[in-house]
Scaffold this motif. Structure first.
Motif, PDB file in Angstrom:
ATOM      1  N   SER A   1      44.803  -4.925  59.494  1.00  0.00           N
ATOM      2  CA  SER A   1      45.397  -3.661  59.041  1.00  0.00           C
ATOM      3  C   SER A   1      46.905  -3.657  59.290  1.00  0.00           C
ATOM      4  O   SER A   1      47.668  -3.104  58.495  1.00  0.00           O
ATOM      5  CB  SER A   1      44.705  -2.454  59.679  1.00  0.00           C
ATOM      6  N   ALA A   2      47.333  -4.326  60.373  1.00  0.00           N
ATOM      7  CA  ALA A   2      48.784  -4.449  60.610  1.00  0.00           C
ATOM      8  C   ALA A   2      49.427  -5.259  59.493  1.00  0.00           C
ATOM      9  O   ALA A   2      50.516  -4.923  59.008  1.00  0.00           O
ATOM     10  CB  ALA A   2      49.036  -5.112  61.958  1.00  0.00           C
ATOM     11  N   GLU A   3      48.741  -6.313  59.076  1.00  0.00           N
ATOM     12  CA  GLU A   3      49.298  -7.157  58.016  1.00  0.00           C
ATOM     13  C   GLU A   3      49.435  -6.373  56.708  1.00  0.00           C
ATOM     14  O   GLU A   3      50.385  -6.547  55.951  1.00  0.00           O
ATOM     15  CB  GLU A   3      48.425  -8.392  57.826  1.00  0.00           C
ATOM     16  N   ALA A   4      48.480  -5.496  56.457  1.00  0.00           N
ATOM     17  CA  ALA A   4      48.523  -4.684  55.236  1.00  0.00           C
ATOM     18  C   ALA A   4      49.438  -3.469  55.385  1.00  0.00           C
ATOM     19  O   ALA A   4      49.760  -2.801  54.400  1.00  0.00           O
ATOM     20  CB  ALA A   4      47.117  -4.221  54.870  1.00  0.00           C
ATOM     21  N   GLY A   5      49.816  -3.155  56.624  1.00  0.00           N
ATOM     22  CA  GLY A   5      50.632  -1.963  56.855  1.00  0.00           C
ATOM     23  C   GLY A   5      49.858  -0.677  56.657  1.00  0.00           C
ATOM     24  O   GLY A   5      50.406   0.344  56.249  1.00  0.00           O
ATOM     25  N   LEU A   6      48.556  -0.717  56.959  1.00  0.00           N
ATOM     26  CA  LEU A   6      47.682   0.444  56.765  1.00  0.00           C
ATOM     27  C   LEU A   6      46.977   0.788  58.075  1.00  0.00           C
ATOM     28  O   LEU A   6      46.812  -0.070  58.945  1.00  0.00           O
ATOM     29  CB  LEU A   6      46.635   0.146  55.683  1.00  0.00           C
ATOM     30  N   PRO A   7      46.527   2.053  58.227  1.00  0.00           N
ATOM     31  CA  PRO A   7      45.838   2.426  59.463  1.00  0.00           C
ATOM     32  C   PRO A   7      44.415   1.885  59.525  1.00  0.00           C
ATOM     33  O   PRO A   7      43.820   1.541  58.505  1.00  0.00           O
ATOM     34  CB  PRO A   7      45.819   3.958  59.389  1.00  0.00           C
ATOM     35  N   LEU A   8      43.902   1.822  60.740  1.00  0.00           N
ATOM     36  CA  LEU A   8      42.507   1.451  60.962  1.00  0.00           C
ATOM     37  C   LEU A   8      41.772   2.674  61.506  1.00  0.00           C
ATOM     38  O   LEU A   8      42.215   3.298  62.460  1.00  0.00           O
ATOM     39  CB  LEU A   8      42.400   0.310  61.977  1.00  0.00           C
ATOM     40  N   MET A   9      40.655   3.013  60.861  1.00  0.00           N
ATOM     41  CA  MET A   9      39.795   4.086  61.364  1.00  0.00           C
ATOM     42  C   MET A   9      38.670   3.449  62.167  1.00  0.00           C
ATOM     43  O   MET A   9      38.008   2.522  61.686  1.00  0.00           O
ATOM     44  CB  MET A   9      39.231   4.914  60.202  1.00  0.00           C
ATOM     45  N   VAL A  10      38.463   3.962  63.372  1.00  0.00           N
ATOM     46  CA  VAL A  10      37.479   3.382  64.284  1.00  0.00           C
ATOM     47  C   VAL A  10      36.393   4.407  64.577  1.00  0.00           C
ATOM     48  O   VAL A  10      36.669   5.478  65.122  1.00  0.00           O
ATOM     49  CB  VAL A  10      38.166   2.954  65.601  1.00  0.00           C
ATOM     50  N   HIS A  11      35.181   4.061  64.180  1.00  0.00           N
ATOM     51  CA  HIS A  11      34.019   4.936  64.426  1.00  0.00           C
ATOM     52  C   HIS A  11      33.578   4.729  65.867  1.00  0.00           C
ATOM     53  O   HIS A  11      33.282   3.610  66.273  1.00  0.00           O
ATOM     54  CB  HIS A  11      32.950   4.548  63.401  1.00  0.00           C
TER      55      HIS A  11
END
Ligand SMILES: [Zn+2]
Length: 389
Positions: free
Chosen positions: A187-197
């Motif tokens: 997600s860092a590589e894509a520059g997007l957030p990660l949602m964690v369940h």
């Protein structure tokens, strides 16, 4: 145009109109012409072709749902987006991890493309996505293929706005830490957030939180399952520390992850969700979740005010999903006329995910506009005699 000719197509008159950034409201009119909000201010009804009296009702930007499961017909947990959301006041929604890189083309073709709603997704880090709850999508860790997830995200920036990992032990087994690390890296590589369940994570929450970065999202912040945000009834200091660093928390009711016994003390202690979500799915849209407005009514009954709730179902989720620039999450002159009018409804017995109940007044969408067009609403699915009960 003579003075007597109508200036606006539609005026919603006398409702409590909210500023979605601050939650403050004023009683005024909202005028719509074509697909745009033409004017917000008092005394607009006289020059309208059609007037809807919204006295005593809440006039909000169209609601934005940041966590749902709408991959109908492919995933066993997929609810139909227009029926479950649009017709209950939600105009934009995020499929949170039902779709993986392998199934994304089907989501695009059969769900996101045809829907009248603005749909985005947080792509499951497993290429399989969430097809069937009985089989954890990361039990075979080789299904986490960063190149595949990154390729789909890069090719579909209009749609993919983040990634999702479910950290329950029946999904990740004991390998949660390396899987979370690889998910954070991609997600860092894509520059997007990660949602964690969270909920049934293999270790206490602080071990997860310390790995998250500003902008990442904790789903199910009021879960009653181990390990949650409370210890001995008090919100953990590590939870506040994570929020301080910019980690976001969303309420994601779901079939098994809103506990009144967690939410009530947390709200009393001032720990509110950054974003209010329903986590609607095929498993819960006929109860106990029903829809986003029912989740709002539950959190109000547990201590939140309408002024606190409104930004968290409009501006905050639109920001998280990157939809503010498209005019979602706010009501402003010149912006798209996505509007949800909510009325106070009768008291009902509302369940949480653990079998606890509260009796509280509900909220009901009395009028929904999508780009200026009125959407036919459907009755609350919890009502006696309602279809599907
Ligand atoms: Zn979910």
């Amino acid at each position: 145009m003579s003075d007597s000719s109508p200036r606006y197509d539609l005026v919603l008159s006398g409702g409590e109109v909210f500023d979605s950034a601050t939650g403050q409201s004023q009683v005024t009119d909202v005028a719509v012409t074509g697909d745009r909000v033409a004017r917000i201010g008092p005394g607009l009804a006289a020059t309208a072709r059609q007037v809807v009296d919204c006295t005593g009702q809440y006039v909000l930007p169209g609601l934005v749902e940041a966590h749902t499961h709408i991959f109908a017909d492919v995933s066993k947990v997929g609810a139909p987006p227009d029926e479950a959301h649009l017709r209950r006041g939600v105009v934009a929604a995020n499929d949170a991890g039902t779709v993986g890189a392998a199934t994304f083309p089907a989501f695009e073709k059969h769900i996101a493309g045809p829907s009248r709603m603005r749909l985005v997704n947080f792509l499951n880090v497993s290429v399989l996505g969430l097809i069937d709850f009985r089989f954890g999508e990361l039990l075979n860790p080789d299904t986490l293929v960063p190149e595949d997830a990154l390729a789909v995200a890069a090719a579909n920036p209009h749609r993919v706005r983040g990634f999702k990992i479910r950290l329950s032990d029946d999904v990740v087994g004991l390998a949660w830490r390396p899987l979370l690390k690889r998910s954070l890296a991609l997600s860092a590589e894509a520059g997007l957030p990660l949602m964690v369940h969270i909920g049934e994570t293999p270790e206490p929450l602080p071990a997860v939180l310390e790995m998250l970065r500003p902008g990442d999202v904790v789903a199910h912040c009021y879960t009653g399952k181990p390990y949650g945000i409370l210890q001995d009834g008090t919100v953990l200091p590590e939870v506040y520390a994570a929020r301080e660093r910019g980690v976001l928390f969303e309420s994601a009711h779901g079939r098994s992850n809103l506990s009144f016994k967690v939410a009530k003390p947390a709200i009393a202690q001032g720990f509110l969700p950054d974003v209010i979500t329903s986590d609607t799915s095929a498993r819960n849209w006929h109860g106990p979740v029903f829809d986003l407005v029912t989740s709002m009514a539950k959190l109000r009954a547990l201590g939140m005010t309408i002024a606190q709730i409104v930004p968290r179902v409009t501006e905050a989720p639109a920001r998280l999903l990157g939809l503010l620039d498209e005019g979602y999450g706010s009501l402003r002159e010149g912006g798209p006329a996505h509007v949800t009018v909510l009325a106070e409804a009768e008291e009902a017995v509302l369940p949480d995910a653990a079998g606890n109940e509260i009796t509280a007044p509900r909220l009901e969408p009395s009028l929904v506009l999508l780009a200026g067009e009125q959407v036919p609403t459907v009755p609350w699915r919890g009502a006696a005699g309602s279809a599907g009960q």
